[in-house]
Design an enzyme around this catalytic site. Structure first.
Site, PDB file in Angstrom:
ATOM      1  N   GLY A 324       0.829  -1.206   0.000  1.00 12.39           N
ATOM      2  CA  GLY A 324       0.000   0.000   0.000  1.00 12.39           C
ATOM      3  C   GLY A 324       0.860   1.251   0.000  1.00 12.39           C
ATOM      4  CB  SER A 325       0.080   4.670   1.107  1.00  9.50           C
ATOM      5  OG  SER A 325      -1.003   4.833   0.202  1.00  9.50           O
TER       6      SER A 325
END
Length: 630
Positions: A324-325
């Protein structure tokens, strides 16, 4: 006269025959005498030794297994008394009937009964076979009281493995099990494996360091009769206990992290950014390793297998998740290495058009103009779509691997997963298809083919925190009193100034208003952390759902919710620890993972500070202690 001659001839013949016979007898006696002299005089020592070997048997004694302790000496695995009952089958007229009577005192399951009967059939009738173990004191006392009514049953006290912290260390320390045939096949020349009741490491540290933990076998010299039955013990050497293994863990931090994550399907890794020493290594939920000594019942083991939170899986080591981020830190470093100006802005209006496809930002209305610092701070997808498109997947792949992703580390626990860091060559080799530019965009925000483990994410955070040194994780400090060497971490081919820019963005995430983890900051002065939130999508969001409004995680069933991730390091001013935390289907990194990570990191920092303070001489409380902790 003729008669005299015949008598004389007969006499001579008789005398000759007598002499021959006497000579033969004398020769025979001489041979026998010589042989007796050879056997009794010349070979006396050899045959005395053979006779002694027939009279005296040497039997191996299992040594005590070595302890496993944490960095401060807290015992994590040891040995305890094992109250048990053994059966000598030649002393009972009916084995089945005796087992039936014993089952009134201690439970003997049908499976256990089958195993006992199999063991009895294989063993000599005069050899004791374990029929019940890990008895309570009350059960052991009942066996002693009822011994006259249990022919062939003998109460006995042995040793068994004990894990005082149970589930909190199941995936780290591991467990031991009895020796099975496949184990004997792997090491047929190891006599210890053939001892009744001997156990070997099957997972975790117990498996990794099984041989030094075993120790050196002792021996018991016993006098036996012609049937091999023991008459008395002549001498005994208990052998040498196994080596003590010292881990890098701080059990107080480990316990705190387990308690903080106990209701989640989660994992967390805390490590020293300079040495790679792992301070905490958590995977929840877990199992009780002590049950492998007692024996998991079929129903209990099936419950573990059916649990959707996967308690038998070491998620910190083998759990694979899209980063993810949190991966935006890698994309930012790759962009800087490719010459992207960190001050150049990208306008985010909530979506990014590429070809005939729209790539969406998590913030529907957009973030406005974003430079690199702001892109990290606000976790703007559009900013990282743009820089990923500019630099390409190959540049991203290189930096990802330089900072610890897509690889294993020869860690102290087996089962490491390598994960996936995609590239053009990787996709061609795996799928036979060409890389698509749109796949670069989603890789830039940590989605797509990317898969990482929590251990890898902790390494990523550590290498960012230490300014770009390729530190690797380690779980063992010493074996048998010998400290293991800590080789210096090599420098990664990256400009330290670029790493500082990413560190600054992570500081903005946690300590600047508007940062995605600002609400989960550490407020204690001097202990501030810098982090990066992440939410990994596990389902495809259709265009129709986007137009009608993307459903919130709370409105979804658990298995469809986003994974929540957070990586961080602290203190910001002088980094000491880095960590990663993943909550499966936790919803969001900022809402679920960041608060838990903050609490665990604060515990690690305060624990370290307290120990350093305690080690200072009186009157020097204001000066930083510069000796190695522990």
């Amino acid at each position: 006269m003729a008669i005299d001659r015949r008598d004389n001839s007969r006499y001579k013949t008789f005398t000759r025959r007598a002499l021959i016979l006497g000579g033969a007898q004398t020769a025979a006696f001489a041979v026998l005498g010589g042989r007796m002299y050879y056997l009794q005089i010349m070979k006396t020592d050899e045959y005395r030794m053979l006779a002694e070997e027939n009279r005296v048997n040497v039997r191996l004694l299992a040594p005590l297994r070595g302890r496993i302790v944490d960095r401060f000496g807290t015992v994590l695995a040891s040995n305890r008394q094992n109250y048990r009952a053994v059966m000598v089958s030649e002393q009972t007229p009916d084995v089945e009937d005796t087992l039936h009577k014993l089952a009134r005192i201690v439970e003997i399951t049908p499976d256990a009964r089958k195993k006992i009967m199999r063991d009895i059939a294989r063993a000599p009738r005069f050899m004791p076979v374990v029929v019940a173990e890990n008895l309570t004191w009350e059960q052991f006392a009942q066996v002693n009281i009822n011994e006259p009514d249990l022919p062939g049953i003998q109460p006995d006290v042995g040793e068994t493995r004990h894990y005082p912290f149970s589930t909190e260390l199941a995936h780290v320390v591991g467990y031991v099990t009895p020796v099975y045939q496949r184990d004997l096949d792997k090491d047929p020349d190891e006599p210890l494996l053939k001892l009744p009741g001997f156990r070997i490491g099957k997972s975790g540290v117990e498996q990794k360091y099984d041989e030094p933990l075993r120790g050196i076998a002792g021996a018991s010299h016993v006098e036996v009769n012609a049937y091999g039955r023991v008459i008395r013990e002549l001498s005994k050497d208990t052998g040498k206990p196994g080596a003590e293994v010292v881990l890098t863990l701080d059990m107080e931090v480990q316990q705190f992290a387990c308690e903080r994550l106990k209701d989640e399907s989660a994992s967390a890794v805390v490590m020293d950014i300079h040495t790679g020493e792992v301070i905490s290594f958590v995977s929840t939920p877990a199992f009780d390793p002590n049950q492998f000594n007692i024996g998991y019942g079929a129903a209990a083991y099936k419950a573990l297998l059916d649990n959707p939170y996967l308690p038998l899986t070491n998620k910190a080591l083998a759990g694979l998740y899209p980063p993810g981020s949190t991966f935006k830190t890698v994309t930012a470093l790759a962009a800087l290495q490719a010459g992207i100006d960190p001050n150049k802005t990208v306008h985010c209006n909530g979506k990014y058009a590429f070809g005939n496809h729209l790539f969406h930002c998590w913030k529907k209305e957009g973030h406005g103009n974003m430079n690199m610092h702001d892109g990290i701070k606000h976790s703007c997808d559009v900013y990282f779509y743009d820089v990923a498109r500019r630099i390409g997947i190959d540049a991203i792949e290189k930096v990802a691997k330089d900072f610890g992703l897509g690889q294993t580390y020869d860690f102290d626990i087996s089962g490491e997963k390598q994960g996936i860091v995609p590239s053009r060559a990787w996709k061609r080799a795996v799928t036979g298809e060409s890389w698509q530019q749109g796949e670069t965009l989603i890789s830039g925000i940590g989605q797509g083919f990317l898969l990482t483990t929590p251990l890898q994410l902790a390494v990523l955070a550590s290498r960012i925190a230490n300014g770009g040194y390729a530190v690797t994780p380690r779980l063992t400090r010493a074996i048998g009193g010998t400290l293991l060497p800590v080789p210096p971490a090599p420098k990664i081919d990256v400009d330290p100034e670029w790493v500082k820019i990413v560190q600054g963005g992570m500081n903005g995430v946690s300590n600047e208003p508007g940062g995605t983890a600002y609400r989960s900051r550490i407020t204690e002065v001097g202990m501030e952390l810098a982090g990066k939130t992440g939410s990994a999508q596990v389902r495809r969001i259709s265009m129709a759902e986007r137009q009608g409004g993307v459903r919130k995680n709370d409105a979804l069933e658990w298995r469809l919710r986003d994974h929540a991730l957070f990586i961080c390091f602290a203190p910001v001013a002088n980094p000491q620890y880095a960590m990663s935390l993943v909550i499966e289907h936790g919803g969001s990194g900022s809402g679920a993972a960041a608060p838990a990570a903050r609490d665990i990191m604060l515990k690690a920092l305060t624990r370290s500070a307290a120990r350093q303070q305690a080690s200072l001489p009186h009157g020097h409380a204001g000066h930083k202690h510069d000796e190695e902790e522990g």
